[in-house]
Structures are given as structure tokens and as C-alpha cells.
Motif scaffolding. Sequence first.
Motif, PDB file in Angstrom:
ATOM      1  N   MET A  78       0.850  -1.194   0.000  1.00 17.00           N
ATOM      2  CA  MET A  78       0.000   0.000   0.000  1.00 17.00           C
ATOM      3  C   MET A  78       0.880   1.235   0.000  1.00 17.00           C
ATOM      4  N   ALA A  82      -1.462   6.020   2.211  1.00 17.55           N
ATOM      5  CA  ALA A  82      -2.599   5.164   2.557  1.00 17.55           C
ATOM      6  C   ALA A  82      -2.428   4.593   3.954  1.00 17.55           C
ATOM      7  N   MET A  85      -3.253   7.321   6.387  1.00 17.58           N
ATOM      8  CA  MET A  85      -4.699   7.534   6.428  1.00 17.58           C
ATOM      9  C   MET A  85      -5.402   6.413   7.192  1.00 17.58           C
ATOM     10  N   LEU A  86      -5.012   5.166   6.934  1.00 11.67           N
ATOM     11  CA  LEU A  86      -5.668   4.027   7.580  1.00 11.67           C
ATOM     12  C   LEU A  86      -5.331   3.934   9.061  1.00 11.67           C
ATOM     13  N   HIS A 156      -7.517  -1.567  -0.251  1.00  9.74           N
ATOM     14  CA  HIS A 156      -7.267  -0.883  -1.514  1.00  9.74           C
ATOM     15  C   HIS A 156      -8.472  -0.032  -1.910  1.00  9.74           C
ATOM     16  N   ARG A 158     -10.630   1.266   0.077  1.00  5.66           N
ATOM     17  CA  ARG A 158     -10.757   2.399   0.989  1.00  5.66           C
ATOM     18  C   ARG A 158      -9.855   3.546   0.556  1.00  5.66           C
ATOM     19  N   TYR A 159      -8.634   3.232   0.125  1.00  3.23           N
ATOM     20  CA  TYR A 159      -7.728   4.297  -0.306  1.00  3.23           C
ATOM     21  C   TYR A 159      -8.213   4.910  -1.622  1.00  3.23           C
ATOM     22  N   ALA A 163      -8.947   8.853  -2.130  1.00  3.11           N
ATOM     23  CA  ALA A 163      -8.302   9.685  -3.146  1.00  3.11           C
ATOM     24  C   ALA A 163      -9.343  10.354  -4.045  1.00  3.11           C
ATOM     25  N   ALA A 187       1.974   1.392  -5.268  1.00  7.16           N
ATOM     26  CA  ALA A 187       0.729   1.885  -5.867  1.00  7.16           C
ATOM     27  C   ALA A 187       0.315   1.122  -7.106  1.00  7.16           C
ATOM     28  N   VAL A 190      -3.637   0.284  -6.859  1.00  4.93           N
ATOM     29  CA  VAL A 190      -4.663   1.273  -6.531  1.00  4.93           C
ATOM     30  C   VAL A 190      -4.731   2.441  -7.504  1.00  4.93           C
ATOM     31  N   ALA A 338      -4.236  15.025   3.709  1.00  7.96           N
ATOM     32  CA  ALA A 338      -3.287  13.997   4.144  1.00  7.96           C
ATOM     33  C   ALA A 338      -2.323  14.544   5.178  1.00  7.96           C
ATOM     34  N   ASP A 342       1.521  12.817  -0.577  1.00  9.71           N
ATOM     35  CA  ASP A 342       0.708  11.857  -1.327  1.00  9.71           C
ATOM     36  C   ASP A 342       0.818  12.201  -2.804  1.00  9.71           C
TER      37      ASP A 342
END
Length: 451
Positions: A78, A82, A85-86, A156, A158-159, A163, A187, A190, A338, A342
Motif C-alpha cells: 500500500m 494510505a 490515512m488508515l 485498496h 478504501r484508499y 483519493a 501503488a 490502486v 493527508a 501523497d
Amino acid sequence: MSRKYFGTDGIRGRANGVITADLALRVGQATGLVFRRGEHRHRVVIGKDTRLSGYMIETAMVAGFTSVGFDVLLLGPMPTPAVAMLTRSMRADLGVMISASHNPFDDNGIKLFGPDGYKLSDDDELGIEQMIDADLSKKLAKSAALGRAKRIEGVHDRYIEFAKRTLPRQLSLEGLRVVVDCANGAAYRVVPEALWELGAEVISFGVDPDGLNINHECGSTSPQALRAKVREMRADVGIALDGDADRVVMVDEQGHLIDGDQLLAVIAESWLEDGRLSKPGIVATVMTNLGLERHLAGLGLSLVRTAVGDRYVLEQMREQGYNVGGEPSGHIILSDYATTGDGFVAALQVLAVLKKLDQPMSKVCRRFEPLPQVTKNVRYKNGTGKPTQHAKVLSVIAEAEQRLNGHGRLIVRPSGTEPVIRVTGEGDDPDLIEEVVDDIAAAITEVSTAG
């Protein structure tokens, strides 16, 4: 206090050299103990890029965290943003990204995030360093309190949704032919999928990681292949991310490279027009081109400079309340969205401007003319002191500043990783810049050799 393990962006080094399974286990234990606060069930999320050594480091860190009572949520490959964020979204106590960013596959690293999704403070890192080398045998969890580990599905998606939500809901990228280079890194799944969902025609490469090819002749630090592919496919735009997708550079329809400074100019001007800048200016580093500073001044915007490193950019953004910052390398931080750089979200902001203006990328992203810039690296022997503090070098630098007379800048700074002094000059007169950089480099060489 000097640091033994942490650099400016976590812990980084050769896999199975500096970054061993034993070190990864102890980092997991030490970090867990430092952040074991309160009586709740603690959890940590762990992501990684696609390096072969990621399996070894991930497994060792799982052992370390579970041994001090942390439950571990494994995300798999990931992007770094991400993971940040998670960490917040999943209410974790910690986040870990296993990556060496834009470095080759045989390096790896460990980046740590607090529960707020921000990278750890200096104090927290020093506390972890002290724990790493300590005897932790009496601090481990009791048998019944050991942590559990499991892989999390759906991260994946969720990101991707995160975005996409950085753009207006009605915005579509339909009609854009986009080439995206994911550097065979984090990446690779995603970003092409997100661009497709937004309506773009997507041509992707650097999406076949084998553990050894991350950043190899691809990605933001090697954009030649992207430039060629954009011309070959007659695409509207190219996007190149690095191995963990926290930085980006772009390419226009003619195959010309667009660096982080130009991308910052596009975003800053767009956000100014939309009333989205939290303050009238942005944050950048000492390496940011003077052309950008002059362009922003013409718009009534300031440019606050920091030391090199996205960590220092973010510190200034948080302290002074700016919401846009970045570096020429393509680390771009948009703090409305973020807590770290990113690359993909930054690229989406530029694509939104491209659609809004309905003009070619070459016109949209040529906001200022960069001033000529020259950099020379001067190697010196360890143990010869600090050449930049020598009276002769200081005298030559002062003379150079007088010769520039406000029509340029000089940056003389030591490398953080090797015995090298980097001498950079930029200004309106390229011949003069070349001369003063040569003079300073020669003075550094002379005093370091004499020492």
C-alpha cells in the motif's frame, strides 16, 4: 542527542545489512512499548511496498509487536499515504510503512506514524532508540496477553475512495489519456484502478513487481521511460510515482518533465482562485527554484523555506497554518487531505485543473521560467572537521554573495548520509552562477585537503 538508527525519514539501510530481522523485531517491541498507553487493546497497522525484503521485515515486526501485546493489522502493499490515512481511520495506536521510498530494491526502511497519522516526533524517536538497545525481556507481555495478527481485506478500495473524494464529486477524467508509471511499487494496484474509475483512459506500466524491480529504470526518479511512452501513445499526460507513492512528477503531452516546483505552482494558483489556501502562501525548501518564489510573489503569495526534507516542510506547515507545501522532487503535502506527502492526490489536483481549463498540459503546467541552477558535490575526508566553517570558505561564500548582489541564491550544505558538501547556486546570470559555485567548491576542496 545524536541518533543511532533514525534518519530524517525513519530507519533506512541495506536489507540484511543495516535492516535485519533482529532489528525489525526490536523496533516493533520498542515502538510498541513506547506507545503502550492505557489499558485498552492496542493495535498497529503495517503496510509495505513490493521489495523482496518486505516479507522478512514484516514478519519480524509482527513478532515484535505481538510480543508486547499489540494486535497487528496487515495491509500488504500500500502507498505510504494510505498507511497514514488508515492508521487514523482504523483508530490504531501506530502505523508502520516498510519501504525505502525511491531507493533500489536492496535497501529497505521502517517509517512510523502515530495515532494521528503524522510521522513521529524527535522525542518519540529518541525514546524508541533507547528502548531498541535495552533489555526488554521483563517488559514483554504475559502469555495470555500476547497480540494477534491478521490481514485486512478491502483496504485498496478504501484508499481509492479516499483519493477520489479529494476531487469534486461531479468531476470526471473522461477524455483524458493518461500514462501512469507506478515504479513497480506500492501503488501498482490502486492508482491505475482509481484513474479508470474516474473515467480516464489509462495506460499503465511499472505495475508488475517481482520484488527486485522496484524503481528500476522507472518511477519518479527515472522518468525517461514515461516521457517516451507518453509520446508513443500520444497521451495527454504522464504520471510517475516513486516506490511508496509519496512523491510524484508529471510529463506533458510533448514528453517534457514537470517537476514538483511547477506542480506546486499549479496547485497554489488553483487553490488561491478557489479560496482554498489557508494562508496566502506555501511552504517549500531551500532547494525550491527562485523562479517559483518570484512567481508566487507576483500573485501576492509568500514562500516559506525550510531545510531539505518533507518532514521539515510539514513541521512548518503545522506550526504556521499553511495547507500546501512540497519539494522539487515531488513530495507534495496537501494537509486538507493527508498527513504526509501523497503523490497520487497531488496528481489528481493537477488533473482537475487540466480538465477545468481544457488546455494542453504543456500550457497548464508551465507557470514560471525556472532560473538556471548549478549543483556541485565536493567530497571531503572524514575527520578533517567541517569545511564549511573554515574562515577561507566563509570568505569565498561572502564574496560570492556580494557578486550575486540579490540576483541569485547560494546553498552550501553538507549531505546527511555521506562526507559530501553540496554547493548549489541559482540566478539570472548562468555564467556568474557557474563561476561562484566553482570558486566555493575549490575553496572547500583546498581546506579539506589541507586539513
